[in-house]
Design a protein around this motif. Structure first.
Motif, PDB file in Angstrom:
ATOM      1  N   LEU A 204     -60.066  18.788  -3.006  1.00 43.54           N
ATOM      2  CA  LEU A 204     -60.870  18.475  -4.401  1.00 43.54           C
ATOM      3  C   LEU A 204     -60.079  17.200  -4.984  1.00 43.54           C
ATOM      4  CD1 LEU A 204     -61.297  21.950  -6.227  1.00 43.54           C
ATOM      5  CD2 LEU A 204     -63.085  20.159  -5.449  1.00 43.54           C
ATOM      6  N   ARG A 208     -62.584  14.974  -3.037  1.00 43.56           N
ATOM      7  CA  ARG A 208     -63.965  15.153  -3.658  1.00 43.56           C
ATOM      8  C   ARG A 208     -64.348  14.529  -5.101  1.00 43.56           C
ATOM      9  NH1 ARG A 208     -66.473  20.885  -4.109  1.00 43.56           N
ATOM     10  NH2 ARG A 208     -68.360  20.482  -5.123  1.00 43.56           N
ATOM     11  N   VAL A 209     -63.263  14.627  -5.965  1.00 39.69           N
ATOM     12  CA  VAL A 209     -63.528  13.903  -7.121  1.00 39.69           C
ATOM     13  C   VAL A 209     -63.373  12.645  -7.309  1.00 39.69           C
ATOM     14  CG1 VAL A 209     -62.990  14.209  -9.578  1.00 39.69           C
ATOM     15  CG2 VAL A 209     -63.449  16.206  -8.250  1.00 39.69           C
ATOM     16  N   GLN A 211     -59.680  12.765  -8.436  1.00 34.14           N
ATOM     17  CA  GLN A 211     -58.538  12.589  -9.699  1.00 34.14           C
ATOM     18  C   GLN A 211     -57.965  13.925  -9.976  1.00 34.14           C
ATOM     19  OE1 GLN A 211     -60.580  11.204 -13.398  1.00 34.14           O
ATOM     20  NE2 GLN A 211     -61.300  13.330 -13.406  1.00 34.14           N
ATOM     21  N   THR A 213     -57.711  16.598 -13.017  1.00 33.13           N
ATOM     22  CA  THR A 213     -58.017  17.180 -14.428  1.00 33.13           C
ATOM     23  C   THR A 213     -57.662  18.295 -14.372  1.00 33.13           C
ATOM     24  OG1 THR A 213     -59.924  15.814 -14.123  1.00 33.13           O
ATOM     25  CG2 THR A 213     -60.008  17.288 -15.787  1.00 33.13           C
ATOM     26  N   GLU A 214     -57.198  18.856 -15.624  1.00 28.46           N
ATOM     27  CA  GLU A 214     -56.763  20.166 -15.657  1.00 28.46           C
ATOM     28  C   GLU A 214     -57.909  21.253 -15.502  1.00 28.46           C
ATOM     29  OE1 GLU A 214     -54.385  20.693 -19.570  1.00 28.46           O
ATOM     30  OE2 GLU A 214     -55.332  22.569 -19.517  1.00 28.46           O
ATOM     31  N   ALA A 218     -62.704  24.975 -11.410  1.00 31.02           N
ATOM     32  CA  ALA A 218     -63.604  25.370 -12.161  1.00 31.02           C
ATOM     33  C   ALA A 218     -64.350  26.545 -11.477  1.00 31.02           C
ATOM     34  CB  ALA A 218     -64.554  24.433 -12.600  1.00 31.02           C
TER      35      ALA A 218
ATOM     36  N   PRO B  35     -60.175  21.999 -21.556  1.00 27.68           N
ATOM     37  CA  PRO B  35     -58.735  22.001 -21.644  1.00 27.68           C
ATOM     38  C   PRO B  35     -58.627  20.628 -22.904  1.00 27.68           C
ATOM     39  CG  PRO B  35     -59.354  21.116 -19.646  1.00 27.68           C
ATOM     40  CD  PRO B  35     -60.486  21.750 -20.148  1.00 27.68           C
ATOM     41  N   ASN B  37     -56.778  18.342 -22.667  1.00 27.51           N
ATOM     42  CA  ASN B  37     -56.406  16.991 -22.204  1.00 27.51           C
ATOM     43  C   ASN B  37     -57.487  16.714 -20.792  1.00 27.51           C
ATOM     44  OD1 ASN B  37     -55.660  18.821 -20.305  1.00 27.51           O
ATOM     45  ND2 ASN B  37     -53.805  18.039 -19.811  1.00 27.51           N
ATOM     46  N   ASP B  38     -58.788  17.007 -21.040  1.00 27.27           N
ATOM     47  CA  ASP B  38     -59.952  16.851 -20.277  1.00 27.27           C
ATOM     48  C   ASP B  38     -60.272  15.226 -20.139  1.00 27.27           C
ATOM     49  OD1 ASP B  38     -61.219  16.536 -22.639  1.00 27.27           O
ATOM     50  OD2 ASP B  38     -62.877  17.723 -22.027  1.00 27.27           O
ATOM     51  N   GLU B  66     -57.699  26.257 -26.484  1.00 23.44           N
ATOM     52  CA  GLU B  66     -58.470  25.535 -25.584  1.00 23.44           C
ATOM     53  C   GLU B  66     -59.247  26.539 -24.641  1.00 23.44           C
ATOM     54  OE1 GLU B  66     -56.023  22.921 -23.520  1.00 23.44           O
ATOM     55  OE2 GLU B  66     -54.301  24.177 -23.835  1.00 23.44           O
ATOM     56  N   PHE B 188     -75.984  22.138 -16.004  1.00 24.26           N
ATOM     57  CA  PHE B 188     -75.467  23.350 -16.753  1.00 24.26           C
ATOM     58  C   PHE B 188     -74.262  23.868 -16.731  1.00 24.26           C
ATOM     59  CE2 PHE B 188     -80.037  23.609 -15.467  1.00 24.26           C
ATOM     60  CZ  PHE B 188     -80.606  24.038 -16.613  1.00 24.26           C
ATOM     61  N   PHE B 191     -68.097  21.044 -17.974  1.00 20.25           N
ATOM     62  CA  PHE B 191     -66.795  20.568 -17.531  1.00 20.25           C
ATOM     63  C   PHE B 191     -66.738  21.223 -16.163  1.00 20.25           C
ATOM     64  CE2 PHE B 191     -62.305  21.336 -16.506  1.00 20.25           C
ATOM     65  CZ  PHE B 191     -61.699  19.977 -16.766  1.00 20.25           C
ATOM     66  N   ASP B 192     -66.842  20.582 -15.172  1.00 13.93           N
ATOM     67  CA  ASP B 192     -66.871  21.008 -13.564  1.00 13.93           C
ATOM     68  C   ASP B 192     -66.546  19.791 -12.783  1.00 13.93           C
ATOM     69  OD1 ASP B 192     -66.935  21.726 -11.279  1.00 13.93           O
ATOM     70  OD2 ASP B 192     -68.309  23.648 -11.287  1.00 13.93           O
ATOM     71  N   PRO B 193     -65.334  19.294 -13.087  1.00 14.95           N
ATOM     72  CA  PRO B 193     -65.249  17.984 -12.188  1.00 14.95           C
ATOM     73  C   PRO B 193     -65.787  17.896 -10.951  1.00 14.95           C
ATOM     74  CG  PRO B 193     -63.201  18.524 -13.322  1.00 14.95           C
ATOM     75  CD  PRO B 193     -63.901  19.705 -13.181  1.00 14.95           C
ATOM     76  N   ALA B 194     -65.710  18.678  -9.944  1.00 16.90           N
ATOM     77  CA  ALA B 194     -66.232  18.808  -8.653  1.00 16.90           C
ATOM     78  C   ALA B 194     -67.760  18.720  -8.738  1.00 16.90           C
ATOM     79  CB  ALA B 194     -65.906  19.924  -7.716  1.00 16.90           C
ATOM     80  N   LYS B 195     -68.480  19.422  -9.557  1.00 15.43           N
ATOM     81  CA  LYS B 195     -69.791  19.241  -9.658  1.00 15.43           C
ATOM     82  C   LYS B 195     -70.261  17.883 -10.237  1.00 15.43           C
ATOM     83  CE  LYS B 195     -73.399  22.726 -10.544  1.00 15.43           C
ATOM     84  NZ  LYS B 195     -73.497  23.796 -11.427  1.00 15.43           N
ATOM     85  N   ALA B 197     -68.642  15.145  -9.762  1.00 14.97           N
ATOM     86  CA  ALA B 197     -68.432  14.032  -8.649  1.00 14.97           C
ATOM     87  C   ALA B 197     -69.497  14.060  -7.733  1.00 14.97           C
ATOM     88  CB  ALA B 197     -67.257  14.222  -8.299  1.00 14.97           C
ATOM     89  N   SER B 217     -65.712  15.396 -18.237  1.00 19.32           N
ATOM     90  CA  SER B 217     -64.379  14.946 -17.655  1.00 19.32           C
ATOM     91  C   SER B 217     -64.783  13.549 -17.055  1.00 19.32           C
ATOM     92  CB  SER B 217     -64.246  15.854 -16.447  1.00 19.32           C
ATOM     93  OG  SER B 217     -64.901  15.472 -15.483  1.00 19.32           O
ATOM     94  N   THR B 218     -63.664  12.993 -16.656  1.00 18.97           N
ATOM     95  CA  THR B 218     -63.826  11.531 -16.116  1.00 18.97           C
ATOM     96  C   THR B 218     -64.084  11.457 -14.791  1.00 18.97           C
ATOM     97  OG1 THR B 218     -61.470  11.658 -16.097  1.00 18.97           O
ATOM     98  CG2 THR B 218     -62.321  10.435 -17.817  1.00 18.97           C
ATOM     99  N   ALA B 219     -64.677  12.642 -14.048  1.00 20.10           N
ATOM    100  CA  ALA B 219     -64.857  12.576 -12.551  1.00 20.10           C
ATOM    101  C   ALA B 219     -65.891  11.635 -12.374  1.00 20.10           C
ATOM    102  CB  ALA B 219     -65.136  14.268 -12.386  1.00 20.10           C
TER     103      ALA B 219
END
Lengths: 305, 357
Positions: A204, A208-209, A211, A213-214, A218, B35, B37-38, B66, B188, B191-195, B197, B217-219
């Motif tokens: 991940l 995949r991302v 990077q 991230t906390e 998810a 979080p 620090n997102d 948080e 929906f 915050f879900d970086p994988a999604k 991305a 996020s910055t993803a």
């Protein structure tokens, strides 16, 4: 919409849950229910990321992710196998601990860029029309995850080690009476599950991302857990479940991006719905499916008891 | 004095002392959806809260919770905060609106401020920023920067806030480039970086080369950077770590001045529940530096657009504008009023796809 790109993206999106699920399958086959997959994944994600950034080598990163998560799983192993704590509660605690711990060590890594994990250069095969781009232009970890599924299947069904592992999961008292080291075998299975979850997490954060991230997993760990159950503890069905889930997730995003005239509500619930539906239909024979669940799953074992 | 009385009076003294110092301090609570620090939305609320705390020093006690899920959990967290003697609580996500209203009704002495919603009560105000003003500037740049004439928009939930952003982006991209089309992907989740991305990858696979994100996020920027040749924008935070490309500009939320003024009014006893909706001019919406990747003339146009919004000579929702189905919405020169914008639930003409319910 380009089916080549779609199928190729499917493999990348499915790899993290596939890795985590195949590891958990082995753990559960040994009769242990570890609900800490999410926690192990996220620790794998940050350990893998940190090692990859420090060494600038993504492969060392994957090893680091696997090692970090396996080390975390040893806490679970110690508590449940030696101190005989409740597996469900310990697993949940492991997830909470993993999320917090990864946030702590990840403080200085947010906003950094990991070294690129390059696609493998597979000559000839990569040039096959359609199949080349879909199957043969991926990074090493995609093939590792597939190889792991095959390996787990082969070991569980074709080898003596697999037989012993399953015996421990089915009836630990009988296995113990036959002289097998139930606790030792289970600890080994838990470590394997941890390492696989760590690989999934590292995939991940590194591919995949990519990077750190906390909280970035998810919920992926929970999906992996669900897929093991819905796949009725069979390795190839785990592959099917993971690819279905990952595939439909990617497909629905692509359909949205392409402006398909299907209501978005249906699209976004479809990964959950279809994966569950397909796997439930496949295990429709209730008696056989129930038999497939390891009989000692979640039960504590002590030699004296 | 007997030992027991001594202990009792010592305890009583400590209690009184505690009470006094608790009254001196204003206890301010923050509830964050992700979080702290997102890298985006929640981080900016958190940093603004810390700035507010630095401004007041010991006069303020800061409590932050948080990653609180929207829904029943939020209500539990808020109740706990209120019971713990918090004076003023900021709830920083749209989905906290009902939870905030419910808890506010139970604790009339505690003051609540809800971000990006529309409900108010005697002790519950709301505040939001006119992000659509920033989206207008980003939309103009996106329209100019796309080579494939396809821009993408990663959307979270179908709420007016997000729909305003999509409309404003499209209107101004279209003005800059009449051939432009927009693809919207709904996730929906905030915050879900994988999604996020995956959605970025899906848009790129569809030929999109400029992507705006309305998630936290910055993803998406990480994915664009990996891919190369695709431009994006910082959202909520500057996300300067991805400059000069793929991040070519950004919309920055500036909450600190608002937090400071609200906490000050609680100290002064002048706080009252109101609805605040400020934009670039008031300093609540910041526009991040235009990267050198953007051609000189486009940068100048974007700057001019920003200035016209600041001096109120231009409103991003100015007619003639039709709704998606072609029916008229705003006549030539007509400006959308705040009420209509606050409840915006339709696309403007030219945006394809349906808004999910």
């Amino acid at each position: 919409m380009n089916p080549e790109l779609l199928l190729s993206a499917l493999m990348v999106a499915s790899t993290p849950i596939l890795l985590a699920a195949i590891g958990e399958l082995v753990v559960e086959k040994a009769g242990v229910l570890n609900l800490g997959v999410e926690g192990m994944m996220i620790v794998g994600a940050i350990c893998g990321f940190a090692v990859a950034v420090e060494t600038q080598n993504p492969y060392l990163g994957f090893l680091g992710g696997a090692a970090g998560a396996a080390a975390l799983s040893m806490i679970f192993a110690f508590l449940t196998q030696v101190l005989l704590s409740n597996q469900v509660a310990t697993g949940l605690a492991l997830t909470l601990f993993g999320l917090g711990f990864s946030a702590l060590i990840g403080q200085s890594y947010s906003g950094q860029k990991p070294p690129a994990t390059h696609d493998l250069w597979i000559p000839l095969l990569r040039d096959i029309p359609f199949l080349g781009p879909v199957l043969f232009r991926h990074d090493l970890m995609v093939y590792v995850s597939l190889a792991l599924v095959a390996l787990v299947w082969a070991v569980l069904t074709r080898t003596r080690i697999g037989l012993v592992l399953r015996a421990v999961g089915e009836n630990h008292d009988a296995a113990h009476a036959l002289g097998y080291k139930v606790v030792r075998i289970r600890i080994a299975a838990i470590a394997f599950g941890g390492a696989c979850a760590g690989l999934g997490g590292a995939y991940l954060s590194l591919v995949r991302v990519p990077q750190w991230t906390e909280g970035m997993t998810a919920g992926a760990g929970w999906i992996a857990l669900a897929i093991v159950v819905f796949a009725s503890w069979r390795p190839w069905r785990v592959l099917l479940g993971a690819y279905l889930f990952g595939g439909i997730t990617v497909l629905q995003l692509n359909l949205q991006a392409a402006g398909a005239s299907i209501p978005v509500e249906y699209l976004s619930m479809s990964p959950y719905l279809i994966t569950i539906l397909v796997l439930v239909i496949m295990s429709a024979d209730r008696t056989r499916a129930a038999m497939n669940a390891p009989a000692s799953l979640g039960r504590p074992f002590h030699a004296a008891a | 004095m007997k030992r027991r009385t001594l202990l009792a009076s010592a305890a009583a003294a400590a209690l009184i002392a505690g009470k006094v110092s608790a009254q001196d301090k204003v206890k301010v609570g923050f509830v964050l959806v992700g979080p702290k620090n997102d890298g985006g939305w929640s981080q900016h609320h958190y940093e603004s809260a810390v700035k507010m705390k630095e401004h007041f020093g010991d006069a303020v006690e800061l409590v932050v919770q948080e990653s609180v899920p929207e829904g029943a959990d939020a209500e539990r967290v808020l109740t706990q905060m209120a019971l713990a003697g918090t004076d003023l609580i900021f709830t920083t996500s749209f989905g906290y609106m009902d939870a905030t209203a419910n808890v506010a009704a139970k604790f009339p002495k505690v003051k609540f401020e809800h971000a990006t919603g529309y409900k108010t009560a005697a002790n519950m105000g709301n505040y939001s920023a006119r992000f659509y003003e920033g989206r207008a500037v980003m939309g103009h740049i996106a329209g100019k920067m796309t080579k494939s004439n396809k821009i993408g928009y990663i959307a979270s939930f179908p709420i007016p806030e997000v729909i305003r952003g999509i409309n404003s982006t499209y209107i101004h991209a279209k003005k800059a480039n009449p051939d432009v089309t927009i693809s919207v992907v709904w996730l929906f989740t905030w915050f879900d970086p994988a999604k996020e991305a995956d959605a970025t990858q899906a848009l790129i696979d569809q030929g999109v080369d400029v992507i705006l994100a309305h998630t936290d996020s910055t993803a998406p920027l990480a994915k664009m950077k990996e891919h190369g040749g695709v431009y994006g924008f910082g959202q909520a935070a500057d996300m300067a770590e991805y400059a000069p490309e793929p991040r070519i500009s950004s919309i920055i939320d500036e909450w600190a001045p608002y937090y400071i003024s609200q906490v000050q009014s609680v100290m002064d006893g002048t706080w009252e529940a109101k609805a605040t909706w400020d934009g670039i001019a008031e300093g609540m919406v910041g526009i991040g530096e235009f990267s050198d990747v953007i051609p000189e003339d486009v940068r100048a146009e974007a700057e001019a657009l920003k200035q016209s919004i600041i001096d109120k000579s231009y409103h991003p929702f100015t007619g003639p504008l039709n709704k998606q189905d072609g029916s008229p919405w705003l006549a030539e020169g007509e400006v959308a009023d705040d009420g209509a914008l606050a409840g915006l639930d339709f696309y403007v003409e030219g945006v394809t796809g349906d808004i999910p319910n």
